[in-house]
Design a protein around this motif. Sequence first.
Motif, short mmCIF file in Angstrom:
data_model
loop_
_atom_site.label_atom_id
_atom_site.label_comp_id
_atom_site.label_asym_id
_atom_site.label_seq_id
_atom_site.Cartn_x
_atom_site.Cartn_y
_atom_site.Cartn_z
N GLY A 33 15.66 -48.77 -42.71
CA GLY A 33 15.49 -49.62 -43.88
C GLY A 33 14.21 -50.40 -43.78
O GLY A 33 13.47 -50.28 -42.78
N GLU A 66 25.99 -59.95 -42.76
CA GLU A 66 26.00 -59.77 -44.21
C GLU A 66 25.86 -61.15 -44.87
O GLU A 66 26.67 -62.04 -44.60
CB GLU A 66 27.32 -59.11 -44.64
CG GLU A 66 27.33 -58.76 -46.12
CD GLU A 66 28.70 -58.22 -46.56
OE1 GLU A 66 28.75 -57.15 -47.17
OE2 GLU A 66 29.71 -58.88 -46.25
N GLU A 72 22.76 -56.77 -46.13
CA GLU A 72 23.06 -56.48 -44.72
C GLU A 72 21.79 -56.55 -43.89
O GLU A 72 20.85 -55.80 -44.13
CB GLU A 72 23.70 -55.10 -44.60
CG GLU A 72 25.06 -55.01 -45.29
CD GLU A 72 25.63 -53.61 -45.34
OE1 GLU A 72 26.70 -53.46 -45.98
OE2 GLU A 72 25.02 -52.67 -44.77
N THR A 127 19.50 -53.08 -44.35
CA THR A 127 20.00 -51.71 -44.34
C THR A 127 20.53 -51.28 -45.70
O THR A 127 20.75 -50.10 -45.92
CB THR A 127 21.12 -51.55 -43.28
OG1 THR A 127 22.11 -52.53 -43.51
CG2 THR A 127 20.57 -51.68 -41.88
N ASN A 128 20.78 -52.23 -46.59
CA ASN A 128 21.14 -51.80 -47.95
C ASN A 128 20.02 -52.20 -48.93
O ASN A 128 20.18 -53.08 -49.77
CB ASN A 128 22.51 -52.32 -48.39
CG ASN A 128 22.64 -53.83 -48.23
OD1 ASN A 128 21.80 -54.47 -47.60
ND2 ASN A 128 23.67 -54.38 -48.82
N ASP A 130 18.82 -50.91 -51.39
CA ASP A 130 18.96 -50.67 -52.83
C ASP A 130 19.33 -51.96 -53.57
O ASP A 130 19.32 -51.99 -54.79
CB ASP A 130 20.00 -49.56 -53.08
CG ASP A 130 21.30 -49.81 -52.35
OD1 ASP A 130 21.39 -50.82 -51.63
OD2 ASP A 130 22.22 -48.98 -52.49
N GLN A 131 19.68 -53.00 -52.82
CA GLN A 131 20.02 -54.27 -53.47
C GLN A 131 18.80 -55.18 -53.60
O GLN A 131 18.90 -56.29 -54.10
CB GLN A 131 21.07 -55.02 -52.62
CG GLN A 131 22.21 -54.18 -52.12
CD GLN A 131 23.38 -54.20 -53.07
OE1 GLN A 131 23.56 -55.17 -53.81
NE2 GLN A 131 24.17 -53.15 -53.10
N PRO A 157 21.23 -53.00 -58.32
CA PRO A 157 21.07 -51.65 -57.81
C PRO A 157 21.03 -50.62 -58.92
O PRO A 157 21.64 -50.81 -59.97
CB PRO A 157 22.30 -51.46 -56.92
CG PRO A 157 23.27 -52.49 -57.38
CD PRO A 157 22.49 -53.62 -57.93
N LYS A 198 20.61 -38.85 -46.85
CA LYS A 198 20.13 -39.40 -48.12
C LYS A 198 19.34 -38.39 -48.93
O LYS A 198 19.07 -38.60 -50.11
CB LYS A 198 19.29 -40.65 -47.86
CG LYS A 198 20.15 -41.86 -47.53
CD LYS A 198 19.30 -43.07 -47.19
CE LYS A 198 20.14 -44.19 -46.61
NZ LYS A 198 19.32 -45.12 -45.83
N ASP A 214 30.47 -43.56 -43.93
CA ASP A 214 29.51 -43.07 -44.90
C ASP A 214 28.26 -42.61 -44.15
O ASP A 214 27.60 -43.41 -43.47
CB ASP A 214 29.17 -44.22 -45.86
CG ASP A 214 28.21 -43.76 -46.95
OD1 ASP A 214 27.66 -42.65 -46.82
OD2 ASP A 214 28.02 -44.52 -47.91
N SER A 217 25.00 -44.47 -44.50
CA SER A 217 24.89 -45.87 -44.07
C SER A 217 24.72 -45.93 -42.55
O SER A 217 25.58 -45.52 -41.79
CB SER A 217 26.15 -46.63 -44.47
OG SER A 217 26.31 -47.76 -43.63
#
Lengths: 846, 75
Positions: A33, A66, A72, A127-128, A130-131, A157, A198, A214, A217
């Motif tokens: 990320g 988080e 995250e 790590t996320n 997309d947010q 997102p 991905k 997942d 992730s």
Amino acid sequence: MSEQRLELKAPVSGVVIPLDQVPDPVFAQKMVGEGISIDPTSEHLLAPCKGKIIQMHPSQHAITLESEQGIEVLMHIGLDTVMLKGDGFTPLVAEGDLVEQGQPLIDFDADKIALAARSLMTEIIITNGDQVSRYQFTSGNVVANRDTLMTLELGTPANTDDIEQQGLTKECSSEWISIPNPTGIHARPAAALAAEAKMFQSRIKLERDGQFADAKSVVALMGLNVKLAEQVRIVAKGRDADEAVDALTVAICDGLGEDVSTAVEPATQPIEIEEEVSLLAKVSSDPNILLGIAASPGIAIGNVHQLEHQQLSYEELASDANAERNALTDAIERAKADLKTLQAKLQADGNVSNAEIFAAHQELLEDPAIFQQAKKLIKEGKSAPYSWNQAVQEQIKVLRAVDSDVIAGRVADLEDVCTRILKLLLGIDDEATTLAEQTIIVAEDLTPSDTANLDRSKVIGFVTTLGGATSHAAILARSMNLPALAGVDPQVLALQQGLQVVLDGDAGTLNIAATDEQIEQLRQKQQQQRELAEQAQQKAHQPAVTSDGVAIEVVANIGNVKDAIEACKHGAEGVGLLRSEFLYLDQATEPNEDQQAQVYTEIADALGSDKPLIVRTLDVGGDKPLPYLPMPSEENPFLGERGIRIGLNRPSILKRQVRAILRAHGHAKLKIMFPMIATLPELKAAKQLVQQEAADLGVSGVEVGIMVEVPSTAVLSEHFAAEADFFSVGTNDLTQYALAMDRGHPKLGWQVDALDPAVLRLIKMTVDGANKHGKWVGVCGGAASDLLAVPVLIGLGVTELSCSVPAIPEVKELVRNCSLAQCQALAEQVLQQPDAESVRALLQKL
Amino acid sequence: MISQLGGRDNIVTVMACATNRLRFTLQQKEQLAIQQLTELACVNAVMEPQSKVVHLLLNEDASPWASELNQQLSN
């Protein structure tokens, strides 16, 4: 949501490094990320914002927080620090904890980690991503929790995941894959796997044992905590599910960017070192006498039976995969049934340890990893035996890459199981070989399966070219009371089937051309020995007094109530060593004081109130840890926390045991003995504990003695004698500590001889020191049951011999045939010998 | 750099670790000139993880520095 911002404070002080400059492609290429790195100058990782701990890596070098907005933040201390397995890291929070900004999360020892790891650079990664719509990073040097490290603008997102609405729900999964990465799926391989996942639109999950993560992730993958050799599979759902499964399977097998070849390669191609003959190897002067390690005493005259390990040959390929698979399933089922029968038979014979081996073998047969791999190969057109062998060998390869003694044992078991199935598949029947009477088994080595199938009523001895006094064959021979040799010259394997040989398990020789006259002499000698043994048994209950009137106390080494009863039958005058470990081993929890007291009382009652009962306090160590007392693995368990050292470091355990022993006092003449005493402060501390508990219970007159098994105690005997009421020499440990050789060592074990003059001199020092304070010295090690050693021990001033139960009558009879004066003269002579061999030669002449 | 660490007599050992760190063990830290050390072009920061240990965080690989310093100190 787009209006929102998240400010992350620097979690550590140090130098800010842009992520693309971090010397690790997984981070530099932002596979995990977007984020930034800090080369730290502080040693506390602090929470960069308020939030919840959603993941703490088991190696404690990485943590994920988080934020309240659901961002995250992965913080990864150093590079390749997963290898440190937590050493140098102190976690201060746990998964699920809510933390405030600036709260310490992990303390780390920067100097220690710097010396061991590739880098200390600490990555802070979202790590996320997309947010997040925008990142703003700081640069230069930062101070933890004061300076802002990065500012995130949070964006809505994008609309992903409308695959299901499109109705494209094709699902497929891969075969089970064994993870080749030595440290499992930690951050780096997880990132590589997620990056690969991905690239596909499908929803992809990694399954391990019914647990799913997942695959896109990194955190979820790390959270699964998959270890080396664990089985995983890819489950994908969506338009490109097939392609995803294929691509990810290859990626995992290839090690996810890690070099997995080095971990396994050395084991797959072991360096072939040619066995050399040791400079210490004994050379036989007589070509008809083969020399070996005396692995179990006694003499056997019998006929050679070569137990050959048949070359199992089979085709690699097979035409009918279905038939092969059925054959394999069938063989496994039959093997399981056979093993069950064997296990039951051995259990009925009281051979519990071997029964356990076969129980373990049944479990191995149920190992899905091996079976799945074999099935896969069969599907590819290989034969059942080939596939099975390959699958097992692969498992062995993986196990060998892990450096552990436990695993080494497991490899031997796997090989045994492998052969069992192959024989079933190839229709080779072990039971078919019937043995003649008076058979001496000759083999390279014996596996538990080999020996379990032998008709033991026909076997009178074992000869192996491999192994030592602790090999499976040696242990089996001793338990069957049969002579055995190990490490014999390989030319023994060329001996003709049925050839008459003489196996001398005392001298360590195999005579392959004994004359009839020699054999006749031996038979007479054996007959004499049998008669003597019978005589000794008849006189077992008479006291052991030397011809010049000195009484020697002959007592027993026991391990439980049954032994105590047996010892009395054999004329034991008490118990010189009760190994109390049986109370503790194989228990899920420590027995409480009442339970312990009850067992000591039962044993005392079995002996009678006038008999001595010496209880040795718990003698375990890192080499044989207790299930409820986990001990950190030690470099060198024999020099580690064992014997009284455990009792002193965990006084509550010692206290419970001492109280239980004291409570049984009165039922017999109870004495307490501490194992592994090396220094006087140890003895004083342990003795003080006994005195306190005795006072508390109102018990008096319980003697406190020590084992002499560390050379320091023998040398300073005089000082120990001032504190201890008695000494008991543990010759086995004393010998290995004096010679610095492990008696179980396959190459050195044969030199570990309690009749080494160095050991005998230590015993002499022990007796001299004890005499200055009017204390007595006994021997409870193997030497006390060795008929060759007994006169020497008596001559050295030992007045108590604690023997193995079957040896008691003969030891007593031997004492009656000795005189103290003779023994003393003999001891004088023996002490002057330069080595164990000369001592044995001198004693054998008599 | 040697003088800012208190002179050659003050330096017990020097080695490279964690790629970019120069690790010194010192006799004592009284003569340590941290400010001047950080002003050196190659030094990003200074860390004192233990009482007698100093890490210089370099902006490059530390091994050539370690061998060069060891050579100078042994002469």
